[in-house]
Write a protein that holds these residues in place. Structure first.
Motif, short mmCIF file in Angstrom:
data_model
loop_
_atom_site.label_atom_id
_atom_site.label_comp_id
_atom_site.label_asym_id
_atom_site.label_seq_id
_atom_site.Cartn_x
_atom_site.Cartn_y
_atom_site.Cartn_z
N LYS A 55 40.25 35.11 40.30
CA LYS A 55 40.54 36.60 40.98
C LYS A 55 39.44 36.71 41.91
O LYS A 55 39.83 37.56 42.77
N ASN A 56 38.25 36.23 41.90
CA ASN A 56 37.40 36.46 42.86
C ASN A 56 37.87 36.11 44.39
O ASN A 56 37.38 36.59 45.24
N PHE A 57 38.61 34.79 44.20
CA PHE A 57 38.96 34.40 45.69
C PHE A 57 40.05 35.47 46.39
O PHE A 57 39.88 35.72 47.29
N ILE A 58 40.83 36.14 45.40
CA ILE A 58 41.93 36.91 45.87
C ILE A 58 41.32 38.41 46.12
O ILE A 58 41.64 38.93 47.23
N GLU A 59 40.56 39.01 45.16
CA GLU A 59 39.99 40.03 45.52
C GLU A 59 38.79 40.41 46.43
O GLU A 59 38.09 41.19 46.54
N GLY A 102 39.06 44.42 54.88
CA GLY A 102 40.40 43.62 54.53
C GLY A 102 40.28 42.51 53.32
O GLY A 102 39.18 42.68 52.43
N ARG A 103 41.08 41.75 53.37
CA ARG A 103 41.26 40.88 52.21
C ARG A 103 41.35 39.38 52.70
O ARG A 103 41.58 39.03 53.83
N ASN A 149 31.94 30.10 42.06
CA ASN A 149 33.04 30.65 40.92
C ASN A 149 33.15 29.58 39.95
O ASN A 149 34.14 29.90 39.31
N ALA A 150 32.30 28.49 39.92
CA ALA A 150 32.67 27.60 39.00
C ALA A 150 32.70 27.98 37.60
O ALA A 150 31.48 28.62 37.08
N THR A 186 37.83 26.78 38.45
CA THR A 186 37.18 28.39 38.15
C THR A 186 37.47 29.08 37.16
O THR A 186 36.87 30.19 36.79
N GLY A 187 38.61 28.91 36.54
CA GLY A 187 39.07 29.50 35.35
C GLY A 187 39.52 30.99 35.56
O GLY A 187 40.07 31.28 36.48
#
Length: 187
Positions: free
Chosen positions: A25-29, A41-42, A100-101, A20-21
């Motif tokens: 951050k898209n996974f976390i946020e 939530g998250r 997100n690739a 994803t490079g």
């Protein structure tokens, strides 16, 4: 089910970063709108029986009522840790990886079945390829109609692919959606 420790988190994030490079951050946020809570939530990563799950925090809170022996799965299985301690992504995370690739490869319709049977991507079956791929990068494989088929590791750079003969390997196969049929007992 427990949170990942520091070494496990590092292994998971290094593997995800390969595919994803900076989109990691898209996974976390990513906000979660699951559960009875009015505010979002998250999502978080949790480890259960050597498998890493991507699950919303509200679902984790509700799952605490279930004993570890009774809990089979929770959320999306992202990957698993081997006995040697290395982390491997599983086919269940393909939809999240595809959105997100960083690097993508599109296959011609004639070579889709070959990839779905577990073979590597050859230059002759390559439809399109994103730029700036270097050997060793994580690559998500799509059909020409933008359906994610699987993922693998780049064997050649984008520039090397132009000079390659049609039988040269471009992407080393790691997993594909055909595993849902081939390995249905293990998934």
């Amino acid at each position: 089910m427990r949170p990942l420790d520091e070494t496990e988190t590092t292994a998971v994030f290094e593997k995800l970063f390969k595919f994803t490079g900076n989109n990691l951050k898209n996974f976390i946020e990513n906000p979660s709108h699951e559960g009875p809570d009015p505010e979002s939530g998250r999502y978080c990563f949790r480890l259960h029986k050597n498998k890493v799950y991507y699950v919303s925090e509200s679902l984790v809170k509700r799952a605490t009522n279930i004993s570890r022996t009774q809990l089979v799965s929770l959320g999306t299985c992202f990957g698993r840790f081997t006995h040697g301690g290395s982390f491997h992504l599983t086919v269940q995370c393909l939809s999240l990886l595809a959105s997100n690739a960083k690097h993508k490869v599109w296959l011609k319709p004639t070579s889709e079945m070959s990839f779905l049977y577990g073979n590597h991507v050859l230059k002759g079956g390559l439809g399109r390829i994103t730029g700036k791929i270097v050997p060793g990068d994580g690559v998500v494989v799509f059909s020409m109609s933008d359906v994610p088929l699987g993922f693998g590791i780049a064997a050649k750079s984008t520039q090397d692919c132009r000079k390659l003969d049609p039988n040269g390997i471009v992407v080393l196969h790691q997993t594909d959606i055909g595993e849902y049929l081939r390995m249905e007992d293990e998934l």
